[in-house]
Design a protein around this motif. Structure first.
Motif, PDB file in Angstrom:
ATOM      1  N   TYR A   1       0.858  -1.184   0.000  1.00 49.83           N
ATOM      2  CA  TYR A   1       0.000   0.000   0.000  1.00 49.83           C
ATOM      3  C   TYR A   1       0.893   1.233   0.000  1.00 49.83           C
TER       4      TYR A   1
ATOM      5  N   ILE B   1       0.700   5.029   0.912  1.00 50.28           N
ATOM      6  CA  ILE B   1      -0.175   5.857   1.725  1.00 50.28           C
ATOM      7  C   ILE B   1       0.320   7.302   1.651  1.00 50.28           C
TER       8      ILE B   1
ATOM      9  N   ASP C   1      -8.979  -5.706   1.045  1.00 47.69           N
ATOM     10  CA  ASP C   1      -9.886  -4.566   0.921  1.00 47.69           C
ATOM     11  C   ASP C   1     -10.179  -3.912   2.274  1.00 47.69           C
TER      12      ASP C   1
ATOM     13  N   PHE D   1      -7.256  -1.700   3.035  1.00 51.57           N
ATOM     14  CA  PHE D   1      -7.336  -0.533   2.157  1.00 51.57           C
ATOM     15  C   PHE D   1      -8.375   0.454   2.694  1.00 51.57           C
ATOM     16  N   LYS D   2      -9.547  -0.040   3.072  1.00 53.31           N
ATOM     17  CA  LYS D   2     -10.612   0.817   3.599  1.00 53.31           C
ATOM     18  C   LYS D   2     -10.194   1.468   4.915  1.00 53.31           C
TER      19      LYS D   2
ATOM     20  N   SER E   1      -7.980   4.247   3.983  1.00 44.70           N
ATOM     21  CA  SER E   1      -8.755   5.294   3.311  1.00 44.70           C
ATOM     22  C   SER E   1      -9.581   6.113   4.287  1.00 44.70           C
ATOM     23  N   ASP E   2     -10.108   5.458   5.317  1.00 43.18           N
ATOM     24  CA  ASP E   2     -10.978   6.137   6.293  1.00 43.18           C
ATOM     25  C   ASP E   2     -10.219   6.862   7.397  1.00 43.18           C
TER      26      ASP E   2
ATOM     27  N   VAL F   1      -4.767  10.131   6.492  1.00 46.46           N
ATOM     28  CA  VAL F   1      -4.515   9.676   5.117  1.00 46.46           C
ATOM     29  C   VAL F   1      -5.333  10.496   4.124  1.00 46.46           C
ATOM     30  N   LYS F   2      -4.627  11.023   3.125  1.00 48.67           N
ATOM     31  CA  LYS F   2      -5.294  11.755   2.048  1.00 48.67           C
ATOM     32  C   LYS F   2      -5.662  10.822   0.894  1.00 48.67           C
ATOM     33  N   MET F   3      -4.817   9.820   0.640  1.00 47.79           N
ATOM     34  CA  MET F   3      -5.063   8.890  -0.468  1.00 47.79           C
ATOM     35  C   MET F   3      -4.271   7.606  -0.230  1.00 47.79           C
ATOM     36  N   VAL F   4      -4.821   6.489  -0.735  1.00 47.52           N
ATOM     37  CA  VAL F   4      -4.143   5.193  -0.691  1.00 47.52           C
ATOM     38  C   VAL F   4      -4.097   4.643  -2.106  1.00 47.52           C
TER      39      VAL F   4
END
Length: 89
Positions: A21, A23, A73, A76-77, A80-81, A85-88
């Protein structure tokens, strides 16, 4: 793998496997804490990524073993949440 007009199928991924990932956030220390929190109880590795040209964004790369697409997933979620974190990717 990029799905485009020439390739409409998903890659066949065999689990368990190592998954990475990338991040992106604004604070390296916040991203380190985020990764530690989300990867709690897992073996993982982390390495520094890049810093944007104006120093506003930083990236960190983290890798761990995932046991299924659902496991992958969920991680990843969670990234993301997370507020740090701005983006993954």
């Amino acid at each position: 793998m990029i799905l485009d007009d020439n390739c409409k199928t998903k890659p066949d991924i065999e689990y368990p496997c190592e998954w990475g990932y990338k991040i992106i956030g604004t604070s390296k220390s916040d991203l380190e804490a985020c990764i530690s929190e989300i990867m709690d109880g897992r073996r993982y590795s982390t390495r520094d990524g890049n810093v944007s040209s104006k120093g506003k964004f930083v990236t960190m790369n983290s890798q761990c073993k995932v046991t299924s697409q659902e496991d992958r997933d969920l991680i990843f979620k969670a990234f993301s949440d997370h507020p740090a974190v701005k983006m993954v990717i």
